[in-house]
Design an enzyme around this catalytic site. Sequence first.
Site, PDB file in Angstrom:
ATOM      1  N   LYS A   1       0.294  -1.279  -0.357  1.00  0.00           N
ATOM      2  CA  LYS A   1      -0.429   0.421  -0.335  1.00  0.00           C
ATOM      3  C   LYS A   1       1.307   1.236  -0.279  1.00  0.00           C
ATOM      4  CE  LYS A   1      -4.877  -1.443   1.288  1.00  0.00           C
ATOM      5  NZ  LYS A   1      -4.594  -2.734   2.117  1.00  0.00           N
TER       6      LYS A   1
ATOM      7  N   GLU B   1      -9.948   6.801   3.577  1.00  0.00           N
ATOM      8  CA  GLU B   1     -10.903   5.969   4.499  1.00  0.00           C
ATOM      9  C   GLU B   1     -10.014   4.805   4.926  1.00  0.00           C
ATOM     10  OE1 GLU B   1     -11.261   6.277   1.540  1.00  0.00           O
ATOM     11  OE2 GLU B   1     -10.967   3.590   1.295  1.00  0.00           O
TER      12      GLU B   1
ATOM     13  N   SER C   1       2.168 -10.139  -0.660  1.00  0.00           N
ATOM     14  CA  SER C   1       1.074  -8.035  -0.714  1.00  0.00           C
ATOM     15  C   SER C   1       1.188  -7.737   0.704  1.00  0.00           C
ATOM     16  CB  SER C   1       0.069  -8.302  -1.229  1.00  0.00           C
ATOM     17  OG  SER C   1      -0.810  -9.278  -0.201  1.00  0.00           O
TER      18      SER C   1
HETATM   19  C1  LIG Z   1      -5.099  -4.479   1.391  1.00  0.00           C
HETATM   20  C2  LIG Z   1      -4.477  -5.100   1.173  1.00  0.00           C
HETATM   21  C3  LIG Z   1      -4.783  -6.460   0.520  1.00  0.00           C
HETATM   22  C4  LIG Z   1      -6.216  -6.152  -0.530  1.00  0.00           C
HETATM   23  O1  LIG Z   1      -5.855  -4.465  -1.679  1.00  0.00           O
HETATM   24  P1  LIG Z   1      -5.543  -4.385  -3.260  1.00  0.00           P
HETATM   25  O2  LIG Z   1      -6.038  -2.977  -3.362  1.00  0.00           O
HETATM   26  O3  LIG Z   1      -6.926  -6.090  -3.698  1.00  0.00           O
HETATM   27  O4  LIG Z   1      -4.296  -4.846  -2.912  1.00  0.00           O
HETATM   28  C5  LIG Z   1      -3.994  -7.423  -0.119  1.00  0.00           C
HETATM   29  N1  LIG Z   1      -3.262  -7.683   0.809  1.00  0.00           N
HETATM   30  C6  LIG Z   1      -2.822  -6.851   1.658  1.00  0.00           C
HETATM   31  C7  LIG Z   1      -1.188  -7.348   2.576  1.00  0.00           C
HETATM   32  C8  LIG Z   1      -3.416  -5.441   1.821  1.00  0.00           C
HETATM   33  O5  LIG Z   1      -2.930  -5.019   3.417  1.00  0.00           O
END
Ligand SMILES: *Cc1c(COP(=O)(O)O)cnc(C)c1O
Length: 413
Positions: free
Chosen positions: A104, A126, A393
């Site tokens: 993010k 948000e 992610s």
């Molecule tokens: C917020 C988040 C997601 C989901 O958000 P996307 O916009 O679909 O990437 C996925 N993995 C992690 C670790 C997150 O913090």
Amino acid sequence: MNIPTREICLPDSRGRFGDYGGTYVPETLIAALKELDEAYDAAQRDPAFQDELNALLKDFVGRPTALYEAKRLTEHARTQAKTAGHGATIWLKREDLAHTGAHKINNTMGQALLTQRMGKKRVIAETGAGQHGVATATACAHFGLDCVVYMGAEDVRRQHLNVVRMKMLGAEVVPVEGGSRTLKDATNEAMRDWMASVDDTHYILGSVVGPHPFPKIVRDFQSVIGIEAKSQCQHAFGALPDCIVACVGGGSNAAGIFAPFIENASVKLIGVEAGGRSNTLGEHAAPLTLGAPGVLHGSMSYVLQTQDGQTATVHSISAGLDYPGVGPEHAYWRDSGRATYTAVSDDEALDALVVLARTEGVLCALETAHAIAHAITLAGTMPRDQHLLINCSGRGDKDVNEADRLLTARHSH
Ligand SMILES: *Cc1c(COP(=O)(O)O)cnc(C)c1O
């Protein structure tokens, strides 16, 4: 490393990805979105902006993140393979190693730099689980911008640690008491703030959702993931990956790793949604797998809605995937067949989190665990000389208490 919109021609001038996207917002926001679109286009063409962003991604965010060969996870998938002798090599793109623990931050640093360029001094955002709030508060602290984060009162209670982190970083956290007191209500409140404050305030959206130009901007800032991965794969095994798997909430980490590979037709792209407890409406968060086209939060995409068109309630074990909509470009990729989408249940994700932790020493987020679960099965159907890349992610520190609670409950049954 430049942001690759030259190769990516969508959205069109109306902010459309085929039938999806667009700008379904109140009149008062149209001018602000146009200003943002123009400011972003100018920034993209300005080498000074690109240089400053690249320097920040390197020295503050910690990029490039590693490409890691998950050897023991690969072995695990081979022992589970239904077809004997199969099992692709599994690689992880380590976004969990980025500053603040997830992808993010790539987007919030880019948008905060853009905020500064537009001469605005205040940022609103948000947040549901608080991850985007923390990434926004971090970027605002770096740039010295005022930061207000709207968060459902129920989420404030559930995600206490992230509330503390945001406050420590200097952000004001506003609990939203209306509605279900969760993300959807916080989004409405942030929209209301923006309509009154748009002259001096930028709204940092956290995923590839919302009205044009947000889906484009967030995709571009996250594309650094796929651009790095492409050259890292060439370096590590001399080819493109055969398949890329990423979890999909709003869809930003998936769009970020997919976009630079769209032009490479040999690379299969697979998004994994939250299958939750069952396929019954209200028990999952899988709009691309189980939903239908509709308008939510300013754009046309796949959404989960009741028969009379109300946005459905959703459920996922992971707060970051618990969203009834999805980015419009994913809807476009789904319909065109360039990417395919599937869903993984709460239980499968929980199991995969444990498998990854035990085989690799990587404690991933519950969101990420959805991608891991599907990738383990998929690798087992692929020949051994192929390569499967997973977008890892985020890290799982935020989820260990919840995972422990659920595993304990499971064992006592
Ligand atoms: C917020 C988040 C997601 C989901 O958000 P996307 O916009 O679909 O990437 C996925 N993995 C992690 C670790 C997150 O913090």
